[in-house]
Write a protein that holds these residues in place. Sequence first.
Motif, PDB file in Angstrom:
ATOM      1  N   THR A 120      52.242  48.796 -37.905  1.00  0.00           N
ATOM      2  CA  THR A 120      52.448  48.611 -36.466  1.00  0.00           C
ATOM      3  C   THR A 120      53.588  47.618 -36.238  1.00  0.00           C
ATOM      4  N   GLY A 121      53.640  46.594 -37.058  1.00  0.00           N
ATOM      5  CA  GLY A 121      54.709  45.613 -36.937  1.00  0.00           C
ATOM      6  C   GLY A 121      54.425  44.571 -35.876  1.00  0.00           C
ATOM      7  N   SER A 122      54.403  44.977 -34.633  1.00  0.00           N
ATOM      8  CA  SER A 122      53.992  44.057 -33.571  1.00  0.00           C
ATOM      9  C   SER A 122      53.508  44.869 -32.389  1.00  0.00           C
ATOM     10  N   ARG A 123      52.647  44.266 -31.601  1.00  0.00           N
ATOM     11  CA  ARG A 123      52.133  44.956 -30.417  1.00  0.00           C
ATOM     12  C   ARG A 123      51.583  43.905 -29.457  1.00  0.00           C
ATOM     13  N   THR A 124      51.277  44.335 -28.234  1.00  0.00           N
ATOM     14  CA  THR A 124      50.790  43.404 -27.215  1.00  0.00           C
ATOM     15  C   THR A 124      49.305  43.620 -26.967  1.00  0.00           C
ATOM     16  N   MET A 125      48.717  42.637 -26.358  1.00  0.00           N
ATOM     17  CA  MET A 125      47.348  42.751 -25.873  1.00  0.00           C
ATOM     18  C   MET A 125      47.200  41.750 -24.740  1.00  0.00           C
ATOM     19  N   LEU A 159      37.642  38.401 -22.078  1.00  0.00           N
ATOM     20  CA  LEU A 159      38.045  39.802 -22.198  1.00  0.00           C
ATOM     21  C   LEU A 159      39.299  39.940 -23.066  1.00  0.00           C
ATOM     22  N   PHE A 160      39.315  41.005 -23.811  1.00  0.00           N
ATOM     23  CA  PHE A 160      40.517  41.421 -24.525  1.00  0.00           C
ATOM     24  C   PHE A 160      40.770  42.877 -24.144  1.00  0.00           C
ATOM     25  N   ASP A 161      41.877  43.112 -23.449  1.00  0.00           N
ATOM     26  CA  ASP A 161      42.240  44.482 -23.079  1.00  0.00           C
ATOM     27  C   ASP A 161      43.376  44.914 -24.001  1.00  0.00           C
ATOM     28  N   MET A 162      43.125  45.986 -24.743  1.00  0.00           N
ATOM     29  CA  MET A 162      44.002  46.313 -25.864  1.00  0.00           C
ATOM     30  C   MET A 162      44.598  47.706 -25.762  1.00  0.00           C
ATOM     31  N   GLY A 163      44.411  48.361 -24.599  1.00  0.00           N
ATOM     32  CA  GLY A 163      44.762  49.777 -24.505  1.00  0.00           C
ATOM     33  C   GLY A 163      46.204  50.074 -24.133  1.00  0.00           C
ATOM     34  N   ALA A 164      47.003  49.051 -23.791  1.00  0.00           N
ATOM     35  CA  ALA A 164      48.338  49.341 -23.278  1.00  0.00           C
ATOM     36  C   ALA A 164      49.364  49.586 -24.377  1.00  0.00           C
ATOM     37  N   ASP A 165      48.974  49.331 -25.583  1.00  0.00           N
ATOM     38  CA  ASP A 165      49.932  49.448 -26.691  1.00  0.00           C
ATOM     39  C   ASP A 165      49.203  50.091 -27.876  1.00  0.00           C
ATOM     40  N   THR A 166      49.933  50.725 -28.717  1.00  0.00           N
ATOM     41  CA  THR A 166      49.287  51.418 -29.838  1.00  0.00           C
ATOM     42  C   THR A 166      49.299  50.553 -31.094  1.00  0.00           C
ATOM     43  N   GLY A 167      48.429  50.933 -32.032  1.00  0.00           N
ATOM     44  CA  GLY A 167      48.420  50.285 -33.330  1.00  0.00           C
ATOM     45  C   GLY A 167      47.210  49.406 -33.552  1.00  0.00           C
ATOM     46  N   VAL A 168      47.185  48.823 -34.737  1.00  0.00           N
ATOM     47  CA  VAL A 168      46.052  48.014 -35.197  1.00  0.00           C
ATOM     48  C   VAL A 168      46.025  46.661 -34.483  1.00  0.00           C
ATOM     49  N   LEU A 169      44.823  46.163 -34.233  1.00  0.00           N
ATOM     50  CA  LEU A 169      44.661  44.833 -33.656  1.00  0.00           C
ATOM     51  C   LEU A 169      43.428  44.190 -34.265  1.00  0.00           C
ATOM     52  N   VAL A 170      43.646  43.085 -34.943  1.00  0.00           N
ATOM     53  CA  VAL A 170      42.552  42.326 -35.563  1.00  0.00           C
ATOM     54  C   VAL A 170      42.367  41.046 -34.762  1.00  0.00           C
ATOM     55  N   ILE A 171      41.137  40.784 -34.332  1.00  0.00           N
ATOM     56  CA  ILE A 171      40.830  39.565 -33.565  1.00  0.00           C
ATOM     57  C   ILE A 171      39.705  38.833 -34.283  1.00  0.00           C
ATOM     58  N   ASP A 172      39.829  37.499 -34.364  1.00  0.00           N
ATOM     59  CA  ASP A 172      38.804  36.722 -35.060  1.00  0.00           C
ATOM     60  C   ASP A 172      38.776  35.307 -34.481  1.00  0.00           C
ATOM     61  N   ASN A 173      37.684  34.619 -34.758  1.00  0.00           N
ATOM     62  CA  ASN A 173      37.543  33.186 -34.430  1.00  0.00           C
ATOM     63  C   ASN A 173      37.861  32.901 -32.968  1.00  0.00           C
ATOM     64  N   VAL A 174      37.150  33.593 -32.092  1.00  0.00           N
ATOM     65  CA  VAL A 174      37.372  33.418 -30.660  1.00  0.00           C
ATOM     66  C   VAL A 174      36.537  32.239 -30.174  1.00  0.00           C
ATOM     67  N   ASN A 202      37.001  41.531 -35.643  1.00  0.00           N
ATOM     68  CA  ASN A 202      36.994  42.734 -34.818  1.00  0.00           C
ATOM     69  C   ASN A 202      38.262  43.528 -35.094  1.00  0.00           C
ATOM     70  N   PHE A 203      38.109  44.840 -35.252  1.00  0.00           N
ATOM     71  CA  PHE A 203      39.231  45.704 -35.659  1.00  0.00           C
ATOM     72  C   PHE A 203      39.317  46.915 -34.731  1.00  0.00           C
ATOM     73  N   VAL A 204      40.484  47.142 -34.157  1.00  0.00           N
ATOM     74  CA  VAL A 204      40.711  48.402 -33.441  1.00  0.00           C
ATOM     75  C   VAL A 204      42.064  48.960 -33.872  1.00  0.00           C
ATOM     76  N   ASP A 205      42.192  50.267 -33.739  1.00  0.00           N
ATOM     77  CA  ASP A 205      43.476  50.934 -33.975  1.00  0.00           C
ATOM     78  C   ASP A 205      43.674  51.900 -32.815  1.00  0.00           C
ATOM     79  N   VAL A 206      44.580  51.545 -31.908  1.00  0.00           N
ATOM     80  CA  VAL A 206      44.755  52.334 -30.683  1.00  0.00           C
ATOM     81  C   VAL A 206      45.744  53.460 -30.964  1.00  0.00           C
ATOM     82  N   ASP A 240      45.931  52.651 -19.922  1.00  0.00           N
ATOM     83  CA  ASP A 240      45.611  51.429 -19.186  1.00  0.00           C
ATOM     84  C   ASP A 240      45.197  50.342 -20.175  1.00  0.00           C
ATOM     85  N   PRO A 241      45.551  49.113 -19.887  1.00  0.00           N
ATOM     86  CA  PRO A 241      45.152  48.037 -20.823  1.00  0.00           C
ATOM     87  C   PRO A 241      43.647  48.018 -21.067  1.00  0.00           C
TER      88      PRO A 241
END
Lengths: 760, 288
Positions: A692-697, A740-755, A652-656, A661-662
């Motif tokens: 992005t370097g690093s970001r939160t979720m 749930l994965f809330d990813m809106g509080a921080d900007t940049g790419v977020l890749v999620i896999d193997n949940v 799963n790929f998003v780029d905020v 809001d998260p």
Amino acid sequence: MKKIFTTKKLSYLIATLFLVFNYGCQPDDENLPEATFPNIADVFIDSFSAGLQYAAFGTSKVTAFDVDSDITFQGDLAMRFDIPNTNDPEGGFAGGVFTTGVGRNLTDYNVLTFYARASKGETINQIGFGLTFEGETFRTQVNGIQVGTAWQKYFIPIPNSARLTQERGMLWIAEAADDGSSYQLWIDEVKFENLNTIILESAQILNGADQVTAASAGSTITIDGTSATYNLPSGVLQSLTTTAAYFDYISSNESVATVDELGVVSVLSDSGSSIISATLNGLEADGSITFMDVDASGNVDDSANTEIMLPIGFESSTLAYNPVEFGGAPSAVAANPQVGGLNNSNNVLRTQKVTGSETFAGMIMDLDVSVDFSGSEQVTALVFAPEAGTTVLLGFEDGAIGQASQVSATATTTVSNQWQELTFDYTGTTNPATSYNRMVLIYNNGTPGDDSVYFMDDIQLTDGDGGGGGGGDNLLINGDFEQGMTVWEGNGFNVQTDGGNSFNFVDVATAGDPFAVNLSQRGLDISDGDTFTLTFDASTDAATGSRTMIAGIGLFEAPFTNQAMEVTVTDVTQTFTIELTANFTSTDSRVLFDMGADTGVLVIDNVILELNDGGGGGGGDNELTNGDFEQGMTVWEGNGFNVQTDGGNSFNFVDVATAGDPFAVNLSQRGLIINSGETFTLTFDASTDAATGSRTMIAGIGLFVAPFTNQSMEVTVTETTQTFTLELTADFTTTDGRVLFDMGADTGVLVIDNVSLVQN
Amino acid sequence: MKIKNVISKSIAFAFIAIAMLSCNDDEGSSIGLTNLNLVFEDDFNGEAGAAINSEFWNFDIGTGQNGWGNQELQYYTDRPENVSLDGQGNMVITARRENFQGSAFTSARINTRDKVEQQYGRFEARIQMPGGRGVWPAFWMLGSNIETEPDDDPATIAWPFVGEIDVTEMRGQEPFRTIGSIHGPGYSGGGAISGELDLEDERFDTEFHEFAIEWSPDFIDYFIDGIRFNRITKDDIPNGADWVFDDQPFFILLNVAVGGTFVGFPVDSTPLPQQMIVDYVRIYEIAN
């Protein structure tokens, strides 16, 4: 043709007034030739069958029954009940019994069938067979069958027809109109049949509860709460209330308790334990009652303690036990409300949840020594509550931190106004770094108080010795032989005590068949394919040096099928752990030690048999579908659901673009069944890109709908893929929970896999 | 539904029953095609919980259009909870009462489309059926060029023009009755051409039975446990209707639906979960 007999006044609730006559169960001690009884199947076809009589209940409208030649299912006559208005001064309901003067042999049949219709759609309160005015040993009833205005066939299964060798109760009915106004009910073609299309699905004694109670010699307890559920020829389930006399009973230890054919348990001994279970037509019934050893010395005596620590028995006159209530549940050390049975000690902890209290009202009590969960993560306590079904929340926390450090577990009482041992299981939730120096206790959490008074005593960690159980319950009683010469059997059963520890001791003089010297514990419910872990300590003496023995599980009776292994013991005590997969099925299986093949001393102690969970080693099943996103755009949802594939791997790929809001950018998978208190391990891989370097979720579990209650954590992801493992304890109950994965509080790419979400 | 033929019999007394039947085409006998070659077989051997062989089988996932065209209530998944091997040589489809993806039930539907297809021959499976009011199991076949999404491709054909052969389907509230039908243009849905067979004092959901058809040009024979109970021929379809069973190979489907227009809806007292246990599926071709 019309036969109506009014009889002595009887209550609508018949059960409360009848004496049970044990006819049919009395021994034929005069050696009379065995009487034969007719096996007539017909009850009412076109007339009363041979010998059939009708007698109305005394308080019913006794004229309500007649036969009808106009409306029949087929043939000349049907039975008709004119169900009265419920305020009819002559009686507000219709009902009675159809009996024969001479009993019938119904052993060839498995069901009573009939056709019925009514002048309007109605629910029939009670209908069954096996009831007479002289007894109801084999009474059955179905409650609430639906009758419409068209003829339909109905089925009342015979729970165990082998019992009905001379039954006189052919049919009985008690019915009041649903809406109070009179109507007519027709019943026709009443007969016993033998149908292969009736399937027994389940059976219950004691309403399916596994009760534990104190063994008190001389007392008797009647098994009740008996019922069975059948799959009818129409493909629906129907529950049947039965008497206890249809069931076959097993006592795991007849020296402690025996059960007669009517389900009356006689307790013979205070010492030792026995489990009473039952089968119906060979099907194991849910529910059991265990009689436990009663031994005053078994209660916690902390009177000599100088610090407040587990085990706590509230017996010290010098320690300052200091229960502090919160929310309206005053608590104090008080006298034991019921000395005897499981609890012979003087003092206990009393809590009253007062009327008008907070729903969460309870108490905390500080301990001088923190609870050490390293040996065991289970705590037992004796509880005395005014009602069965009382929930008891027992928690431990660091008093300096409070609730955030708390582990808690809930157990539920199954008896009222009686001491009962409850087990609180903290497996997998305790943290070795936490100082659990405060106890938290809440009765019926979530329910306001009603002035009910509750008692607790003997709070203690379960016995952690015997090495590395780590989950599972020991299926054996007296596995550590501390209860002495009880439950085990065999010519090799010989308990000795040395330095406060009891163990089994044999010294074999002559080698022979392995089974010539044997030790067993029977009454175990083992099914083909079940896997077990058998753990025990064993040693020999220096003179013997080393010797062999056989340990395993098997049938108690011929053909003595078993799964066992030979082990070699030395004069140093070893703990043996054997994994066994049963190749037999029996409710009277055993653990066995065959010791006769070799000579010399053999000491056995701390025997534990645990049923392994299905999942096994690798740990649980993933609750999620498409957790690796390899199935593409399916099952997951949310505006942050966007599967991409690169090099054969999907993720799963998003780029905020803009922080907010998260939950403004979210990914969920719903439809999960989650119950409050359950713990889960959420595992997933996540990364971001170099830019992005690093970001939160935020990741977690929660409700899919308002109020969106959740248990979640913020994690920081970097451009290096990390595997995150979160332990989450649900504080909500739902059948539509989500990851749930809330990813809106921080900007940049977020890749999620193997949940993966695995329930612990 | 037009019932072409209803035969009630007890398996135990099959030959007595046969003597009393007055049917055409040797119905009630075991006479069938003799020149058969086994061309496909899945015995479902494997470990308990293992997936079915994807060389042969596809999964249908989800709720389809309008509950797969029948207002069915289940969500079909490929989870082992809904479809897997049982480790004892069987494949098990399990219908469950559980909330999943907005549906109140889950189950599974598998098919051999584009993997195992055959025109004419014998198609058989040994199955212990599920039961329960509102439960609708089926072992059936569709024409291989069925149109699954509306399109203008002349190579795909919409249902019912593509043809459907139901080897067996059952209403769970009638666990004693198997229904074998064909659907085509002018004789589909409620107008399908069907034959039924009722067990006497037995149920299809308590033991295994072998369900089979033998499909020849112009007619289809229906078998239960090797006994033929029905033949549907070109003469049975409505006048002027098209016999669509001589045009192309068909593929196999196995599924357990819950609810829907054919079976009605489950009730609280419907026993769930329910399992369709399939011992084997075999296809034979007619040798020259």
